[in-house]
Write an enzyme that holds these catalytic residues in place. Structure first.
Site, PDB file in Angstrom:
ATOM      1  N   ARG A  26     -25.646  30.484   5.371  1.00 20.96           N
ATOM      2  CA  ARG A  26     -25.254  31.290   6.534  1.00 20.96           C
ATOM      3  C   ARG A  26     -23.989  32.100   6.297  1.00 20.96           C
ATOM      4  O   ARG A  26     -23.741  33.080   6.984  1.00 20.96           O
ATOM      5  CB  ARG A  26     -25.164  30.414   7.780  1.00 20.96           C
ATOM      6  CG  ARG A  26     -26.558  29.922   8.213  1.00 20.96           C
ATOM      7  CD  ARG A  26     -26.531  29.076   9.467  1.00 20.96           C
ATOM      8  NE  ARG A  26     -25.639  27.950   9.418  1.00 20.96           N
ATOM      9  CZ  ARG A  26     -25.970  26.718   9.030  1.00 20.96           C
ATOM     10  NH1 ARG A  26     -27.203  26.444   8.695  1.00 20.96           N
ATOM     11  NH2 ARG A  26     -25.079  25.762   9.022  1.00 20.96           N
ATOM     12  N   GLU A  45     -20.050  16.417   6.098  1.00 22.30           N
ATOM     13  CA  GLU A  45     -20.002  15.512   7.240  1.00 22.30           C
ATOM     14  C   GLU A  45     -20.899  14.303   6.991  1.00 22.30           C
ATOM     15  O   GLU A  45     -20.647  13.218   7.500  1.00 22.30           O
ATOM     16  CB  GLU A  45     -20.490  16.229   8.507  1.00 22.30           C
ATOM     17  CG  GLU A  45     -19.584  17.336   8.964  1.00 22.30           C
ATOM     18  CD  GLU A  45     -20.221  18.173  10.043  1.00 22.30           C
ATOM     19  OE1 GLU A  45     -20.562  17.616  11.101  1.00 22.30           O
ATOM     20  OE2 GLU A  45     -20.372  19.378   9.822  1.00 22.30           O
TER      21      GLU A  45
END
Length: 172
Positions: A58, A95
């Protein structure tokens, strides 16, 4: 304009407890996508930028049109094994796992001013890795620009000497 109106929030993706911010709904609307890039361009207009770097995937859809709007080059930062020429690599924590990012060793010349662009600032691990890659070859990171910042994850803390620009912020 409130860009949140064009960003879809998907609960429990890609795993329970994660609230995914989906920019594909913004990208689908040509006028709003253009407006988002233009707003980002305005935020960074006073910076001296030679190149924009963006991590896959992205970061490409944010960084490349932003580079085009500014008339500067774009540097893709990719996952290990995806670039065809000599690369430098840095491992980092996600994460929910680890990964390796790579950049062509000659993509940034010493002394060039580089802005990093991506869709989202979360924990800051990906962008801190991009900063590391750029600095390893002598580039100056002049800032980092994002469509979204997840404030509760405090990604800015991993970028203490990088100016951060965001279109919109969310709690985690």
């Amino acid at each position: 304009m409130n860009f949140k109106d064009y960003i879809r929030v998907i609960p429990d993706f890609p795993q329970p407890g994660i609230s995914f911010k989906d920019i594909t709904t913004l990208l689908n609307d040509g006028a709003k996508y253009r407006e988002a890039i233009e707003e980002m361009r305005k935020m960074i207009a006073d910076l001296k930028i030679d190149l924009i770097a963006g991590p896959e995937a992205r970061g490409f859809v944010v960084g490349a049109p932003l580079a085009y709007a500014l008339g500067v080059g774009f540097v893709p930062i990719r996952k290990k094994g995806k670039l065809p020429y000599d690369t430098i690599e840095v491992s980092y924590d996600l994460e929910y796992g680890t990964d390796v990012l790579a950049m062509h060793s000659d993509a940034v010349k010493p002394g060039q001013n580089v802005l990093i662009a991506d869709d989202l600032l979360a924990t800051g691990g990906t962008i801190a890795t991009c900063v590391d890659l750029i600095r390893q070859v002598g580039g100056n990171v002049v800032g980092a620009a994002f469509m979204i910042e997840l404030q509760d994850l405090n990604g800015r803390a991993k970028l203490p000497d990088v100016e951060v620009f965001t279109l919109t912020q969310y709690p985690f």
